[in-house]
Design a protein around this motif. Structure first.
Motif, PDB file in Angstrom:
ATOM      1  N   GLU A  36       0.873  -1.162   0.000  1.00 21.92           N
ATOM      2  CA  GLU A  36       0.000   0.000   0.000  1.00 21.92           C
ATOM      3  C   GLU A  36       0.913   1.215   0.000  1.00 21.92           C
ATOM      4  OE1 GLU A  36      -2.428   0.973   3.422  1.00 21.92           O
ATOM      5  OE2 GLU A  36      -1.394  -0.535   4.600  1.00 21.92           O
ATOM      6  N   HIS A  38       0.724   4.242   1.342  1.00 22.90           N
ATOM      7  CA  HIS A  38       0.882   5.149   2.477  1.00 22.90           C
ATOM      8  C   HIS A  38       1.513   4.502   3.704  1.00 22.90           C
ATOM      9  CE1 HIS A  38      -2.210   7.399   0.207  1.00 22.90           C
ATOM     10  NE2 HIS A  38      -1.583   8.446   0.719  1.00 22.90           N
ATOM     11  N   LEU A  39       2.561   5.132   4.180  1.00 21.67           N
ATOM     12  CA  LEU A  39       3.057   4.856   5.521  1.00 21.67           C
ATOM     13  C   LEU A  39       2.908   6.161   6.291  1.00 21.67           C
ATOM     14  CD1 LEU A  39       4.604   3.092   7.618  1.00 21.67           C
ATOM     15  CD2 LEU A  39       6.681   4.192   6.768  1.00 21.67           C
ATOM     16  N   THR A  53      -3.655   7.488   6.355  1.00 18.24           N
ATOM     17  CA  THR A  53      -3.685   8.112   5.021  1.00 18.24           C
ATOM     18  C   THR A  53      -4.019   9.599   5.115  1.00 18.24           C
ATOM     19  OG1 THR A  53      -5.973   7.387   4.724  1.00 18.24           O
ATOM     20  CG2 THR A  53      -4.255   5.999   3.767  1.00 18.24           C
ATOM     21  N   ASN A  82      10.276  -0.665   1.045  1.00 18.64           N
ATOM     22  CA  ASN A  82       9.001  -0.448   1.733  1.00 18.64           C
ATOM     23  C   ASN A  82       9.121  -0.775   3.206  1.00 18.64           C
ATOM     24  OD1 ASN A  82       7.740  -0.542  -1.101  1.00 18.64           O
ATOM     25  ND2 ASN A  82       5.967  -0.221   0.242  1.00 18.64           N
ATOM     26  N   ASN A  85       5.203  -2.368   7.441  1.00 19.62           N
ATOM     27  CA  ASN A  85       3.774  -2.051   7.661  1.00 19.62           C
ATOM     28  C   ASN A  85       2.985  -1.935   6.368  1.00 19.62           C
ATOM     29  OD1 ASN A  85       4.285  -1.818  10.328  1.00 19.62           O
ATOM     30  ND2 ASN A  85       3.625   0.301  10.557  1.00 19.62           N
ATOM     31  N   THR A  86       3.676  -1.689   5.257  1.00 20.40           N
ATOM     32  CA  THR A  86       2.970  -1.387   4.006  1.00 20.40           C
ATOM     33  C   THR A  86       2.956  -2.566   3.049  1.00 20.40           C
ATOM     34  OG1 THR A  86       4.992  -0.535   2.981  1.00 20.40           O
ATOM     35  CG2 THR A  86       3.626   1.056   4.186  1.00 20.40           C
ATOM     36  N   THR A 249      -6.028  -0.479   6.399  1.00 24.32           N
ATOM     37  CA  THR A 249      -5.481  -1.747   5.890  1.00 24.32           C
ATOM     38  C   THR A 249      -6.387  -2.365   4.812  1.00 24.32           C
ATOM     39  OG1 THR A 249      -6.471  -3.176   7.603  1.00 24.32           O
ATOM     40  CG2 THR A 249      -4.317  -2.235   8.088  1.00 24.32           C
TER      41      THR A 249
END
Ligand SMILES: [Zn+2]
Length: 299
Positions: A36, A38-39, A53, A82, A85-86, A249
């Motif tokens: 994904e 966004h972190l 986000t 990355n 978490n993403t 998530t």
């Protein structure tokens, strides 16, 4: 966005783990993952509350925020870095291409969550049969909507929308979409309307085609300021929701829906190119050559 040239584009990507950081034991070299974008910074009040986000340090890399492909290096590359978490592990039955398109589903799925997440028995209008709209219609169906009305300008997209579960399609070039949705709902209007089109008139249409007491979800980015009869929404007690990106998530949850066969991603992959032909791929999208939906690059 930082100036072009300062970061690598591509916020929707998947790949194989080539190396892991010293503290990472959740994933191993060789695992297939999708990202994904966004972190969050993990230090502002929004991030701490889970709204990563909508991070208050958006774009501030020094404070740890990353939006890969939008503010920090993304996926149009052989290797990308990355935060753990993403990343989401791709189930074996899901291809890399499907996983990349599922990243697209994260945003509308987060919008649906923000708007209550429960659509059993409801009629939903979706404006705009782009990748986001085609995912949104499948997601509301997977979450219980009984009927989906899809509006758009391109016949081929509306046909694909029908294949993916739209019950009614309306060509907005030849029909009054608000009248069509009202007619399809016995004059009442849609319980929920999702604007995935972001055209100058679609916010106003979204309000007008929604039933009194219904919900409007704005998923699209508009190209500039738009006008809408917001008083109509106030008078008729319509609630308007917005969402930013694939929060909550949602990419992982969309991946689960895909693996379970509740949504389809493969029909949205229209063209693939080697990464070396990246200019050609962008040209195909920009000039709409052969009706591109999602163009994917393989490194
Ligand atoms: Zn933050």
């Amino acid at each position: 966005m930082p100036p072009y040239g300062q970061f690598v584009f591509g916020h929707e990507y998947a790949g194989e783990i080539a190396a892991v950081g010293s503290t990472v034991d959740e994933l191993q070299v060789g695992d297939r993952v999708v990202v994904e974008a966004h972190l969050g910074c993990r230090r502002c009040e929004n991030c701490i509350r889970g709204l990563y986000t909508a991070c208050l340090n958006y774009g501030n890399a020094r404070r740890g925020h990353r939006a890969n492909g939008m503010t920090t290096n993304g996926g149009l590359a052989e290797y990308a870095v990355n935060h753990v978490n993403t990343l989401y592990r791709i189930p074996p039955e899901v291809s890399f291409e499907e996983a990349v398109v599922v990243m697209t589903a994260g945003s509308p799925l987060y919008g649906l969550q923000v708007a209550g997440g429960y659509f059993a028995g409801e009629t939903v209008a979706v404006l705009g049969p782009g990748p986001i709209g085609l995912m949104a219609l499948q997601l509301v169906k997977a979450l219980g909507a009984v009927r989906v009305i899809l509006t758009g300008t391109r016949a081929s997209r509306l046909a694909l929308g029908r294949e993916l579960g739209a019950d009614v399609t309306v060509d907005s070039k030849s029909a009054d979409v608000v009248a069509a949705v009202r007619e399809a709902t016995g004059g009442k209007g849609a319980d929920v309307t999702i604007d995935c089109a972001g055209a100058t008139d679609t916010f106003d249409q979204s309000i007008r085609m929604t039933k009194t007491g219904g919900r409007v979800i704005l998923v699209a980015f508009y190209h500039g300021p738009v006008t809408a009869n917001v008083s109509d929404a106030v008078r008729r007690n319509i609630t308007i929701y917005t969402e930013r990106g694939e929060g909550g998530t949602s990419v992982g949850r969309a991946l689960a829906l895909l693996a379970a066969g509740r949504i389809k991603a493969a029909p949205l992959v229209s063209q693939t190119f080697p990464l070396a032909q990246v200019r050609r791929g962008f040209e195909v999208v920009e000039k709409r050559i052969d009706d591109p939906i999602k163009v994917i690059f393989h490194p």
